[in-house]
Design an enzyme around this catalytic site. Structure first.
Site, PDB file in Angstrom:
ATOM      1  N   LYS A  52       2.547   2.473   4.286  1.00 54.74           N
ATOM      2  CA  LYS A  52       2.530   2.800   3.148  1.00 54.74           C
ATOM      3  C   LYS A  52       3.454   3.825   2.611  1.00 54.74           C
ATOM      4  CE  LYS A  52      -1.852  -0.015   1.406  1.00 54.74           C
ATOM      5  NZ  LYS A  52      -3.133   0.219   2.085  1.00 54.74           N
ATOM      6  N   GLN A  96      -8.156   3.895   2.365  1.00 57.50           N
ATOM      7  CA  GLN A  96      -8.105   3.162   3.136  1.00 57.50           C
ATOM      8  C   GLN A  96      -8.893   2.227   3.485  1.00 57.50           C
ATOM      9  OE1 GLN A  96      -4.800   0.958   4.087  1.00 57.50           O
ATOM     10  NE2 GLN A  96      -5.996  -0.711   4.774  1.00 57.50           N
ATOM     11  N   ASP A 119      -5.134   1.973  -6.658  1.00 56.41           N
ATOM     12  CA  ASP A 119      -5.914   0.256  -5.915  1.00 56.41           C
ATOM     13  C   ASP A 119      -6.288  -0.215  -7.227  1.00 56.41           C
ATOM     14  OD1 ASP A 119      -5.167   0.188  -3.245  1.00 56.41           O
ATOM     15  OD2 ASP A 119      -6.413   1.252  -2.782  1.00 56.41           O
TER      16      ASP A 119
END
Ligand code: NDP
Length: 280
Positions: A52, A96, A119
């Site tokens: 990422k 994460q 997200d």
């Protein structure tokens, strides 16, 4: 023989679009910034976070890494999230997953400011998608929609089957297809006859996590297949939920694993960060 949908090429084009929008933000003095929170030392998570970071750099997005020990408490993580919520220089916050077992993951995701939830996992953003006013759409389903678009798949009136009903993939995927006027069925572990469901679907999104569980013979000739699954096959190689070689014979178009949905997920995350920065 079906068309192989090239997720790497589509994601590259999307990242180029994101880089252009990031450059516009920078020109007005805004530096799009993603805060990345990694708790513990899960090796797979470390690889995802590194990838990422690389894609963000390519798009001109700054990343700020916050690495916390495996014994971090829910309270400590919530304190970090609150400080990132209050930090005006941070556009997006990515925690994460998975989090260590002692951490209340739902409480953490709920604490993220919905306006920084790149997200798209916050209930407010999931709810907005459901009422037809989306803000941040979860990256994997959004990437699947962009792949369907790139393949030229007609969704209006099509029979679409989503296999899997997780909050991060299956459920938002079904909502997006519904919004695109498909007739949507969601299959899961209690579905009685998956072969029959697959056989009548014009579009199949497979998001289960079982290597090659869908044989090519089940697929309706000409259907578009998007394979979200990432599995390790018996030969040790990465594979999807669909038997790619068998399915390629019957499908109109299909995504490979790797090189299909995976790169799109990260590109869509960058798209969401740029979208977040546009609100500054
Ligand atoms: P989950 O484990 O949360 O969900 C799996 C779903 O599959 C569940 O809804 C489950 O049903 C359903 N399922 C299990 N067995 C069957 C079966 N025999 N028939 C039909 N449905 C079944 O997984 P995720 O949604 O998080 O991920 C799914 C896959 O996608 C994984 O392989 C994951 O690695 C991959 N993935 C890939 C991403 C990418 O970027 N390419 C991003 C995210 C995930 P039930 O609800 O009844 O238990």
């Amino acid at each position: 023989m079906g068309q192989r949908i090239d997720g790497r090429a589509v994601s590259k084009a999307l990242l180029a679009e994101v880089a252009a929008s990031v450059a516009k933000h920078q020109a007005r003095g805004v530096k799009p910034t993603l805060a990345v929170v990694l708790v513990g030392d899960d090796p797979a998570s470390a690889v995802y976070v590194r990838n990422k970071g690389k894609r963000a750099a390519e798009a001109g997005i700054a990343t700020v890494d916050h690495r916390l020990g495996a014994d971090t408490t829910t309270g400590e993580l919530l304190a970090l999230i609150r400080s990132l919520n209050d930090d005006a220089s941070v556009d997006g916050i990515l925690v994460q997953l998975p989090l260590p077992p002692q951490v209340d993951a739902d409480a953490v995701l709920l604490a993220i400011d919905p306006a920084k939830d790149v997200d798209g996992f916050h209930p407010e953003n999931l709810g907005r998608l459901m009422i037809g006013d989306p803000r941040f759409v979860a990256c994997t389903p959004l990437g699947c929609m962009k792949l369907l678009e790139s393949a030229g798949t007609e969704l209006s009136g099509a029979r679409a089957l989503v296999i899997g009903r997780s909050t991060i993939v299956g459920k938002p995927m079904a909502q997006l297809l519904l919004a695109a006027n498909a007739t949507v069925t969601t299959a899961h572990s209690r579905t009685q006859d998956l072969a029959e469901e697959v056989g009548r679907a014009d579009v199949v999104i497979a998001a289960v996590g079982r290597p090659k569980m869908i044989p090519g013979a089940w697929i309706k000739p000409g259907a578009t297949i998007i394979d979200v699954g990432i599995n390790r096959g018996e030969d040790g190689k990465l594979c999807g939920d669909v038997d790619f070689d068998g399915a390629l014979e019957r499908a109109g178009a299909i995504t490979p694993v790797p090189g299909g949905v995976g790169p799109m997920t990260i590109a869509c995350l960058m798209h969401n960060v740029s979208l977040a920065a546009s609100r500054r």
